[in-house]
Design an enzyme around this catalytic site. Structure first.
Site, mmCIF file in Angstrom:
data_model
loop_
_atom_site.group_PDB
_atom_site.id
_atom_site.type_symbol
_atom_site.label_atom_id
_atom_site.label_comp_id
_atom_site.label_asym_id
_atom_site.label_seq_id
_atom_site.Cartn_x
_atom_site.Cartn_y
_atom_site.Cartn_z
ATOM 1 N N ALA A 194 -66.534 -3.169 53.718
ATOM 2 C CA ALA A 194 -67.588 -3.535 54.672
ATOM 3 C C ALA A 194 -68.689 -4.377 54.047
ATOM 4 O O ALA A 194 -69.438 -5.056 54.739
ATOM 5 C CB ALA A 194 -68.190 -2.274 55.282
ATOM 6 N N ARG B 244 -73.131 -11.089 45.247
ATOM 7 C CA ARG B 244 -73.082 -11.938 44.063
ATOM 8 C C ARG B 244 -72.222 -13.191 44.266
ATOM 9 O O ARG B 244 -72.211 -14.075 43.442
ATOM 10 C CB ARG B 244 -72.583 -11.124 42.864
ATOM 11 C CG ARG B 244 -73.701 -10.282 42.254
ATOM 12 C CD ARG B 244 -73.192 -9.271 41.270
ATOM 13 N NE ARG B 244 -72.555 -8.142 41.951
ATOM 14 C CZ ARG B 244 -71.984 -7.121 41.319
ATOM 15 N NH1 ARG B 244 -71.928 -7.102 39.995
ATOM 16 N NH2 ARG B 244 -71.443 -6.120 41.997
ATOM 17 N N LYS C 90 -66.573 -11.014 51.201
ATOM 18 C CA LYS C 90 -65.768 -11.232 49.997
ATOM 19 C C LYS C 90 -64.279 -11.108 50.327
ATOM 20 O O LYS C 90 -63.439 -11.801 49.756
ATOM 21 C CB LYS C 90 -66.153 -10.175 48.955
ATOM 22 C CG LYS C 90 -65.839 -10.606 47.540
ATOM 23 C CD LYS C 90 -65.736 -9.433 46.591
ATOM 24 C CE LYS C 90 -67.053 -8.826 46.231
ATOM 25 N NZ LYS C 90 -66.920 -7.877 45.085
ATOM 26 N N ASP D 71 -61.796 -5.252 45.902
ATOM 27 C CA ASP D 71 -61.852 -6.433 45.037
ATOM 28 C C ASP D 71 -61.216 -6.244 43.655
ATOM 29 O O ASP D 71 -61.690 -6.787 42.677
ATOM 30 C CB ASP D 71 -63.302 -6.882 44.885
ATOM 31 C CG ASP D 71 -64.184 -5.788 44.290
ATOM 32 O OD1 ASP D 71 -63.685 -4.662 44.078
ATOM 33 O OD2 ASP D 71 -65.371 -6.052 44.028
ATOM 34 N N GLU E 145 -74.571 5.011 37.687
ATOM 35 C CA GLU E 145 -74.569 3.564 37.925
ATOM 36 C C GLU E 145 -75.410 2.873 36.856
ATOM 37 O O GLU E 145 -76.419 3.414 36.388
ATOM 38 C CB GLU E 145 -75.114 3.244 39.317
ATOM 39 C CG GLU E 145 -74.204 3.704 40.460
ATOM 40 C CD GLU E 145 -72.795 3.122 40.396
ATOM 41 O OE1 GLU E 145 -72.660 1.897 40.244
ATOM 42 O OE2 GLU E 145 -71.821 3.903 40.482
ATOM 43 N N TYR F 230 -49.403 -43.077 70.661
ATOM 44 C CA TYR F 230 -50.592 -42.557 71.337
ATOM 45 C C TYR F 230 -51.193 -43.646 72.210
ATOM 46 O O TYR F 230 -51.481 -44.748 71.736
ATOM 47 C CB TYR F 230 -51.584 -42.110 70.263
ATOM 48 C CG TYR F 230 -52.820 -41.434 70.787
ATOM 49 C CD1 TYR F 230 -52.729 -40.406 71.732
ATOM 50 C CD2 TYR F 230 -54.088 -41.795 70.340
ATOM 51 C CE1 TYR F 230 -53.862 -39.770 72.209
ATOM 52 C CE2 TYR F 230 -55.226 -41.165 70.808
ATOM 53 C CZ TYR F 230 -55.103 -40.153 71.745
ATOM 54 O OH TYR F 230 -56.235 -39.527 72.217
ATOM 55 N N SER G 68 -38.252 -55.161 59.703
ATOM 56 C CA SER G 68 -39.586 -54.908 59.149
ATOM 57 C C SER G 68 -40.692 -55.343 60.107
ATOM 58 O O SER G 68 -40.522 -56.262 60.893
ATOM 59 C CB SER G 68 -39.743 -55.668 57.835
ATOM 60 O OG SER G 68 -38.847 -55.139 56.890
HETATM 61 C C1 UD1 Z 1 -68.804 0.319 42.572
HETATM 62 C C2 UD1 Z 1 -69.078 1.701 42.008
HETATM 63 C C3 UD1 Z 1 -69.182 1.604 40.480
HETATM 64 C C4 UD1 Z 1 -67.926 1.012 39.914
HETATM 65 C C5 UD1 Z 1 -67.628 -0.356 40.561
HETATM 66 C C6 UD1 Z 1 -66.284 -0.842 40.151
HETATM 67 C C7 UD1 Z 1 -70.340 2.911 43.696
HETATM 68 C C8 UD1 Z 1 -71.663 3.402 44.113
HETATM 69 N N1 UD1 Z 1 -70.296 2.215 42.574
HETATM 70 O O1 UD1 Z 1 -69.946 -0.475 42.277
HETATM 71 O O2 UD1 Z 1 -69.380 2.910 39.931
HETATM 72 O O3 UD1 Z 1 -68.033 0.855 38.513
HETATM 73 O O4 UD1 Z 1 -67.614 -0.222 42.008
HETATM 74 O O5 UD1 Z 1 -66.052 -2.144 40.645
HETATM 75 O O6 UD1 Z 1 -69.365 3.166 44.368
HETATM 76 N N2 UD1 Z 1 -68.773 -1.139 50.565
HETATM 77 C C9 UD1 Z 1 -68.696 -0.700 51.872
HETATM 78 N N3 UD1 Z 1 -69.809 -0.255 52.494
HETATM 79 C C10 UD1 Z 1 -71.029 -0.210 51.875
HETATM 80 C C11 UD1 Z 1 -71.103 -0.676 50.535
HETATM 81 C C12 UD1 Z 1 -69.970 -1.107 49.899
HETATM 82 O O7 UD1 Z 1 -67.623 -0.714 52.466
HETATM 83 O O8 UD1 Z 1 -71.999 0.194 52.516
HETATM 84 C C13 UD1 Z 1 -67.559 -1.611 49.901
HETATM 85 C C14 UD1 Z 1 -67.670 -3.048 49.381
HETATM 86 O O9 UD1 Z 1 -67.237 -3.966 50.368
HETATM 87 C C15 UD1 Z 1 -66.717 -3.032 48.170
HETATM 88 C C16 UD1 Z 1 -66.784 -1.590 47.682
HETATM 89 O O10 UD1 Z 1 -67.337 -0.832 48.754
HETATM 90 O O11 UD1 Z 1 -65.387 -3.344 48.510
HETATM 91 C C17 UD1 Z 1 -67.616 -1.445 46.436
HETATM 92 O O12 UD1 Z 1 -68.902 -1.928 46.652
HETATM 93 P P1 UD1 Z 1 -69.650 -2.789 45.557
HETATM 94 O O13 UD1 Z 1 -70.961 -3.195 46.120
HETATM 95 O O14 UD1 Z 1 -68.760 -3.825 45.028
HETATM 96 O O15 UD1 Z 1 -69.894 -1.687 44.443
HETATM 97 P P2 UD1 Z 1 -70.212 -1.933 42.927
HETATM 98 O O16 UD1 Z 1 -71.668 -2.208 42.792
HETATM 99 O O17 UD1 Z 1 -69.270 -2.905 42.344
HETATM 100 CA CA CA Z 2 -67.545 -4.294 43.003
#
Ligand code: UD1
Ligand code: CA
Length: 580
Positions: free
Chosen positions: A13, A18, A25, A107, A159, A392, A410
């Site tokens: 979601a 970044r 993404k 991802d 974190e 056309y 030709s």
């Molecule tokens: C997260 C982990 C971190 C880990 C890292 C690995 C948490 C809090 N942190 O951090 O410990 O090392 O992944 O890559 O989980 N998403 C939602 N809804 C939200 C927020 C995020 O669906 O409200 C989804 C994002 O789309 C994504 C995934 O959750 O696919 C992870 O979110 P992201 O913001 O990438 O977390 P990181 O900061 O990378």
């Molecule tokens: Ca991530």
């Protein structure tokens, strides 16, 4: 043995903060596929009972891209964190039949299904409330760190942002992939809070919550950190793309394909290539492209969603989109096939030839500078250089049909709708607007005119003039152009007129429309002709005298001895009257 049934939940979601992108993404493409498609595929291959995807940003687009049989989308309208994503999924998770829930982030494209299966099995066997998939990357910056406790259990995931300097030194990180026993997850999910440094509901906080309730949290470590590497920005996306493309090239090479330089060859994941095909540098094979055996793909062509048979040659710099090419055909260099071009066996499509939505029968040739659109060509047809199907009319597209063995000369324009029957010829340079029956010759062009000597007199030396002679009944009409002045010009004109007179012509009309210049030499020639003709009882008249020349004649009072008419037709008519 523990029940190893599990369901899959993909977190997708979030916005790509970044990535600095307006788009999710999950919609960015990696080696030809949407980023999240890799995890989804690996997850599905591991064999889940149910599959959920939490979506938010561009939810409608994601629904389209990720729809699969059995996929349930859960919309998280506000993204309040990874923990919140699970809270939103709660109603679905309560109905879920599986004992375990595998939570994946979207991802991590290199994740393999074998790893996931081992992870879920390990989790089920350990009877933990949760298991974290961990690894030790060369650089742990940015990831959540794994804080271990007694018995190697996981006590917390911290974190990066809130980690103490000591915790930051921890090498083991959270991949973002966790497996939960469904019952304790649902029981304690409500205990998550957003009262933390991030002001988010963090999924990772469940580790500490479980620990508080004396529930077991384990870790499952993968040796190859790359497998769980996340794609968090576009630089990482490019790195990942390189890895995937090299992998794809290596796979093809193992299957018997020659890839001259894999680092500059772009082959999408779903592309198939047969053995003994040679792929030169700079070639892109994208989408759902299929290439047969023994083909040669010269440098710098892009082939998208197309199917090539065996022994096809694609010379440099071609663009081939949504087209089919049968075995033995040769394409390019610099050819463009698109939107449903179907090229038959052994067809030759040469340089600067564009083929759109057309069928080309086998052994047909269009070797140079041609456009074939909405056309249906039979077998052994020959298309001359510079042929264009004019398909056309400004509003609609029309079809051109060329039956077997048609020969198009030709530079022909084939104005559709049009059918040229079997074995017929179209003369070079024709504009063909009507259908041609079989075994005929169609000519559609203006008749050639040759102006002999024209080039010799054109602008070469100031004294050049041209004379054209034609007969209108008994009258010889001389059309004189250019300056009639001393030198060759005047003499040529005079000689030609005398020749006519000596040949027995009695009536001469000299059209002076092109004579803007006349000097004594020119006048002399005209008078010699006049005298010679009159002495033989003939007549000489003049027409179309330019104003400037006329003034000259008047000044010399020559207009009194010359019969001058305003134009040719009046002059011609006067010969008739004179005769009566
Ligand atoms: C997260 C982990 C971190 C880990 C890292 C690995 C948490 C809090 N942190 O951090 O410990 O090392 O992944 O890559 O989980 N998403 C939602 N809804 C939200 C927020 C995020 O669906 O409200 C989804 C994002 O789309 C994504 C995934 O959750 O696919 C992870 O979110 P992201 O913001 O990438 O977390 P990181 O900061 O990378
Ligand atoms: Ca991530």
């Amino acid at each position: 043995m523990a029940d190893q049934g599990f369901s899959l939940l993909i977190l997708a979601a979030g916005k790509a903060t970044r990535f600095k992108s307006d788009h999710s993404k999950m919609l960015h493409r990696l080696a030809g596929r949407p980023l999240g498609d890799y995890v989804l595929r690996a997850g599905l291959q591991a064999g889940p009972e149910r599959t959920y995807m939490v979506i938010g940003h561009e939810a409608d687009e994601l629904r389209k891209v990720y729809a699969r049989p059995g996929m349930t989308f859960i919309e998280q309208r506000e993204q309040l964190g990874t923990g919140h994503a699970l809270m939103v999924a709660r109603p679905e998770l309560e109905r879920c039949p599986s004992p375990s829930l595998l939570v994946l982030v979207g991802d991590v494209p290199l994740l393999r299904s074998q790893t996931l299966r081992a992870f879920v099995e390990g989790h089920a066997k350990s009877r933990a409330a949760a298991t974290v998939l961990t690894t030790r990357p060369p650089d742990p910056t940015g990831y959540g760190r794994i804080v271990r406790g007694p018995g190697n259990r996981v006590r917390a995931i911290v974190e990066e942002k809130v980690a103490t300097p000591a915790q930051r030194k921890i090498k083991e990180i959270n991949s973002g992939i966790l497996c939960f026993a469904r019952a304790p997850l649902l029981k304690h999910l409500g205990e998550l809070s957003s009262e933390n440094a991030q002001k988010e509901f963090l999924l990772t906080d469940l580790v500490e919550i479980f620990n508080r309730h004396r529930l077991k949290v384990g870790a499952f470590s993968v040796a190859d950190a790359a497998e769980v590497e996340g794609v968090n920005d576009r630089a990482q996306l490019a790195e990942m793309e390189k890895i995937l493309r090299l992998r794809k090239a290596e796979m093809l090479m193992r299957d018997g394909v020659t890839v001259k330089d894999p680092s500059v060859t772009y082959i999408d994941d779903e592309v198939d290539v047969g053995p003994d095909t040679v792929i030169e540098p700079g070639v892109s094979l994208l989408g759902r492209t299929r290439v047969g055996r023994g083909c040669t793909l010269w440098p710098y062509s892009t082939i998208i969603d197309s199917a090539l048979g065996d022994s096809v040659t694609v010379r440099p710099c071609c663009v081939i989109v949504k087209s089919e090419i049968a075995s033995g055909a040769g394409i390019g260099p610099f050819a463009h096939l698109r939107d449903g071009a179907v090229i038959g066996e052994r067809v030759r499509i040469g340089n600067f030839v564009e083929v759109k939505k057309s069928r080309i029968g086998r052994d047909t040739k269009a070797a140079h500078l041609t456009y074939l659109g909405d056309a249906n060509l039979g077998e052994r047809v020959n298309i001359g250089a510079g042929t264009v199907t004019c398909n056309y009319d400004g509003e609609n597209k029309h079809a051109t049909v060329l039956e077997d063995e048609v020969f198009v000369g030709s530079g022909s324009m084939l104005v559709a709708p049009l059918r040229v029957g079997r074995g017929s010829y179209v003369a070079a340079g024709s504009t063909i607007t009507e259908s041609v029956p079989a075994e005929s010759l169609a000519l559609g062009r203006a008749r050639q005119i040759v102006k002999e000597g024209w080039a010799r007199t054109r602008g070469k030396g100031k004294s050049s003039a041209a004379v054209m002679v034609r007969d209108v009944g008994p009258v010889s009409v001389f059309l004189v152009a250019g300056p009639l002045t001393a030198g060759e010009a005047a003499k040529t004109v005079g000689r030609k007129i005398r020749q006519a007179i000596e040949g027995g012509r009695k009536q001469v009309l000299v059209n002076l429309s092109g004579v803007l210049y006349l000097d004594s030499a020119g006048l002399g020639e005209l008078f010699r002709a006049l005298a010679s003709l009159r002495s033989r009882g003939g007549q000489i008249k003049f027409s179309d005298v330019p104003e400037k020349t006329l003034r000259l004649l008047r000044a010399a009072k020559l207009d009194e001895v010359m019969e001058i008419y305003p134009d040719e037709s009046t002059a011609l008519a006067s010969f008739g009257t004179d005769r009566t």
